[in-house]
Design a protein around this motif. Structure first.
Motif, PDB file in Angstrom:
ATOM      1  N   VAL A  70      -5.084  40.101 136.245  1.00 41.46           N
ATOM      2  CA  VAL A  70      -4.120  41.116 135.735  1.00 41.46           C
ATOM      3  C   VAL A  70      -3.728  41.998 136.807  1.00 41.46           C
ATOM      4  O   VAL A  70      -2.601  42.638 136.678  1.00 41.46           O
ATOM      5  N   TYR A  71      -4.262  42.287 137.842  1.00 40.31           N
ATOM      6  CA  TYR A  71      -3.957  43.056 138.765  1.00 40.31           C
ATOM      7  C   TYR A  71      -2.828  42.679 139.691  1.00 40.31           C
ATOM      8  O   TYR A  71      -1.826  43.270 140.184  1.00 40.31           O
ATOM      9  N   TRP A  72      -3.141  41.321 139.976  1.00 41.11           N
ATOM     10  CA  TRP A  72      -1.835  40.444 141.105  1.00 41.11           C
ATOM     11  C   TRP A  72      -0.822  39.802 140.096  1.00 41.11           C
ATOM     12  O   TRP A  72       0.076  39.723 140.829  1.00 41.11           O
ATOM     13  N   VAL A  96     -12.865  47.612 130.787  1.00 37.59           N
ATOM     14  CA  VAL A  96     -12.356  47.629 132.027  1.00 37.59           C
ATOM     15  C   VAL A  96     -11.203  46.943 132.392  1.00 37.59           C
ATOM     16  O   VAL A  96     -10.599  47.340 133.372  1.00 37.59           O
ATOM     17  N   LEU A  97     -10.755  45.961 131.443  1.00 37.18           N
ATOM     18  CA  LEU A  97      -9.286  45.384 131.680  1.00 37.18           C
ATOM     19  C   LEU A  97      -8.119  46.479 131.540  1.00 37.18           C
ATOM     20  O   LEU A  97      -7.373  46.427 132.104  1.00 37.18           O
ATOM     21  N   GLY A  98      -8.596  47.376 130.636  1.00 39.43           N
ATOM     22  CA  GLY A  98      -7.745  48.652 130.524  1.00 39.43           C
ATOM     23  C   GLY A  98      -7.750  49.504 131.554  1.00 39.43           C
ATOM     24  O   GLY A  98      -6.668  49.982 131.995  1.00 39.43           O
ATOM     25  N   ILE A  99      -8.824  49.812 132.442  1.00 40.62           N
ATOM     26  CA  ILE A  99      -8.793  50.443 133.567  1.00 40.62           C
ATOM     27  C   ILE A  99      -8.095  49.855 134.456  1.00 40.62           C
ATOM     28  O   ILE A  99      -7.467  50.255 135.602  1.00 40.62           O
ATOM     29  N   LEU A 136      -5.124  51.512 136.748  1.00 38.21           N
ATOM     30  CA  LEU A 136      -4.925  51.434 138.141  1.00 38.21           C
ATOM     31  C   LEU A 136      -3.376  51.220 138.564  1.00 38.21           C
ATOM     32  O   LEU A 136      -2.921  51.612 139.605  1.00 38.21           O
ATOM     33  N   LEU A 137      -2.800  50.329 137.857  1.00 34.96           N
ATOM     34  CA  LEU A 137      -1.424  49.842 137.902  1.00 34.96           C
ATOM     35  C   LEU A 137      -0.549  50.660 137.530  1.00 34.96           C
ATOM     36  O   LEU A 137       0.849  50.748 137.672  1.00 34.96           O
ATOM     37  N   TRP A 138      -0.947  51.776 136.600  1.00 36.43           N
ATOM     38  CA  TRP A 138      -0.196  52.955 136.086  1.00 36.43           C
ATOM     39  C   TRP A 138       0.576  52.517 135.065  1.00 36.43           C
ATOM     40  O   TRP A 138       1.646  52.908 134.882  1.00 36.43           O
ATOM     41  N   ASN A 139       0.046  51.511 134.283  1.00 37.40           N
ATOM     42  CA  ASN A 139       1.126  50.623 133.173  1.00 37.40           C
ATOM     43  C   ASN A 139       0.322  51.319 131.711  1.00 37.40           C
ATOM     44  O   ASN A 139      -0.773  50.782 131.460  1.00 37.40           O
ATOM     45  N   LEU A 140       0.732  52.331 131.581  1.00 38.54           N
ATOM     46  CA  LEU A 140       0.073  53.014 130.169  1.00 38.54           C
ATOM     47  C   LEU A 140       0.340  52.293 129.056  1.00 38.54           C
ATOM     48  O   LEU A 140      -0.430  52.391 128.000  1.00 38.54           O
ATOM     49  N   ILE A 141       1.391  51.720 129.131  1.00 41.19           N
ATOM     50  CA  ILE A 141       1.727  50.732 127.580  1.00 41.19           C
ATOM     51  C   ILE A 141       0.872  49.448 127.707  1.00 41.19           C
ATOM     52  O   ILE A 141       0.012  49.332 126.618  1.00 41.19           O
ATOM     53  N   GLY A 142       0.236  48.969 128.754  1.00 36.45           N
ATOM     54  CA  GLY A 142      -0.557  48.006 128.945  1.00 36.45           C
ATOM     55  C   GLY A 142      -2.133  48.340 128.635  1.00 36.45           C
ATOM     56  O   GLY A 142      -2.784  47.793 127.913  1.00 36.45           O
ATOM     57  N   VAL A 143      -2.503  49.830 128.976  1.00 33.80           N
ATOM     58  CA  VAL A 143      -3.429  50.319 128.695  1.00 33.80           C
ATOM     59  C   VAL A 143      -3.723  50.373 127.225  1.00 33.80           C
ATOM     60  O   VAL A 143      -4.703  50.198 126.575  1.00 33.80           O
TER      61      VAL A 143
END
Length: 405
Positions: free
Chosen positions: A302-304, A367-370, A374-381
């Motif tokens: 998810v991060y990369w 945890v995946l929402g966190i 971290l990516l500052w993707n609020l829609i994804g959160v």
């Protein structure tokens, strides 16, 4: 007189049927689809990464480390069983072809994994060295195939030497020499050093051979122990998908984690299975490690991964995989008949497991929402936290409950 070839064919046939039976259960429609999506996503991420490969990236070092480790890892399948230490040991002199077939079989099976990884490294090789031709990459492939055979032979002689310190020193030396040889070949202008490291590796292999010849015999106990360990590792993976009666359970204490998870549970009769499933999850060698590994892999992807939809896809895919694999907790204590003596209804036992599975999936969702945060993707959160909670509830209480039944 013992027919070693016939013995090998019978053992191989039995082994193939055993593996095939569990592999068919493991690679069902759901898991096959998940693996296809996972591999497709990895291929996409790999392609995007190569397109933006930074200048000066140490590709030669990365290729050398990966191939060096893959070459060094060369376990040998002998198909030996525990009883062979008694019944076949007197016929050791007649079993030369049996063990030779085991070495050849191991080499061929290792080649599939090795060539898959080697081909996967091809795009990185040609992206870094666009001026190279296919023949240069082919030469590297020939070296890799030859070194794999040498590593298997060296490992075989190292086992049968029974010299304890070689079991630690030999893999380190082989990894170092494997990696250096590959590195010097990939760099392209260090062939003299590649020849030197090759000769050094050959010297290590001959030293293992000399030690094994001094011993004059097969290390039956070590070979049987390693064979059983590999089969148990396979059974532990298969046990995540189906009940495996051959699996030997191993328990780890993990006192601090046990205390952390059991402290919220009230000391009441109807909480018996809440306690049991939490303890089983933590102390068993199967579940906690798998749960954490899936969480780490999901978070990394998810991060990369640069594509938002692939990020969401991986998040929900690994949520699904966690729930699907953790439901095997229901069968973990299948052989313990005294559980039926508990004055707790079966329905309460089901509710306890479903509740724990839902909590595990909610933790992974959080945890995946966190990671999206971290990516500052609020829609994804928002999608992961809300959608993940709904997905977890539906999967546990609508889908997994039917699998338990």
């Amino acid at each position: 007189m013992l027919n070693a070839q016939e013995l090998w064919r019978n053992r191989l046939n039995h082994h193939s049927k055993e593996m095939g039976r569990y592999l068919r259960l493991m690679f069902n429609d759901h898991f096959a689809f998940a693996m296809f999506f996972f591999l497709a996503g990895l291929a996409y991420v790999y392609q995007q990464w190569l397109a933006d490969l930074p200048e000066g990236f140490p590709s030669a070092l990365v290729i050398a480390i990966i191939l060096g480790l893959v070459l060094t890892y060369s376990p040998i399948r002998t198909m030996l069983k525990e009883a062979d230490l008694v019944f076949l040991l007197p016929a050791e002199a007649q079993l030369g072809s049996f063990f030779r077939n085991g070495i050849i079989y191991s080499y061929i099976t290792h080649l599939f994994t090795l060539l898959f990884i080697f081909v996967a490294l091809g795009p990185l090789y040609f992206t870094t060295y666009p001026e190279r031709s296919g023949s240069d990459f082919l030469v590297l492939g020939i070296v890799v195939v030859v070194f794999k055979a040498w590593n298997i032979l060296s490992h075989w002689w190292e086992i049968n030497s029974r010299v304890g310190w070689t079991g630690y020193i030999d893999p380190i030396l082989r990894t170092l020499l494997n990696g250096l040889t590959i590195y010097f070949i990939v760099v392209g202008n260090a062939w003299v050093f590649a020849v030197i490291t090759t000769l050094l590796f050959f010297g290590v292999m001959m030293y293992d051979y000399t030690l094994a010849k001094r011993r004059r015999g097969i290390a039956w106990d070590l070979l049987i122990e390693k064979e059983q360990a590999r089969m148990q590792a396979f059974y532990r993976i298969a046990n995540l998908f189906t009940d495996v009666p051959h699996l030997k359970k191993t328990i780890k204490k993990r006192h601090w984690l046990v205390g952390l998870l059991k402290s919220p549970i009230p000391f009441q009769q109807d909480q018996t299975f809440d306690y049991m499933y939490r303890i089983t999850f933590v102390r068993s060698s199967d579940y906690l490690g798998m749960y954490v590994r899936l969480l780490v892999i999901a978070g990394a992807l998810v991060y990369w991964v640069p594509n938002f939809w692939f990020q969401l896809g991986f998040a929900f895919l690994f949520l699904y995989m966690s729930g699907f694999q953790m439901v095997t907790l229901w069968h973990h204590h299948k052989q313990l008949e005294w559980l039926d003596l508990y004055p707790v209804p079966l329905e309460r036992r089901k509710q306890a497991l479903l509740k724990w599975l839902f909590q595990l999936m909610i933790v992974k969702t959080f945890v995946l929402g966190i990671v999206f945060l971290l990516l500052w993707n609020l829609i994804g959160v928002a999608i992961v936290w809300i959608g993940g909670a709904i997905f977890s509830y539906v999967m546990v209480y609508k889908y997994l409950v039917h699998r338990m039944n």
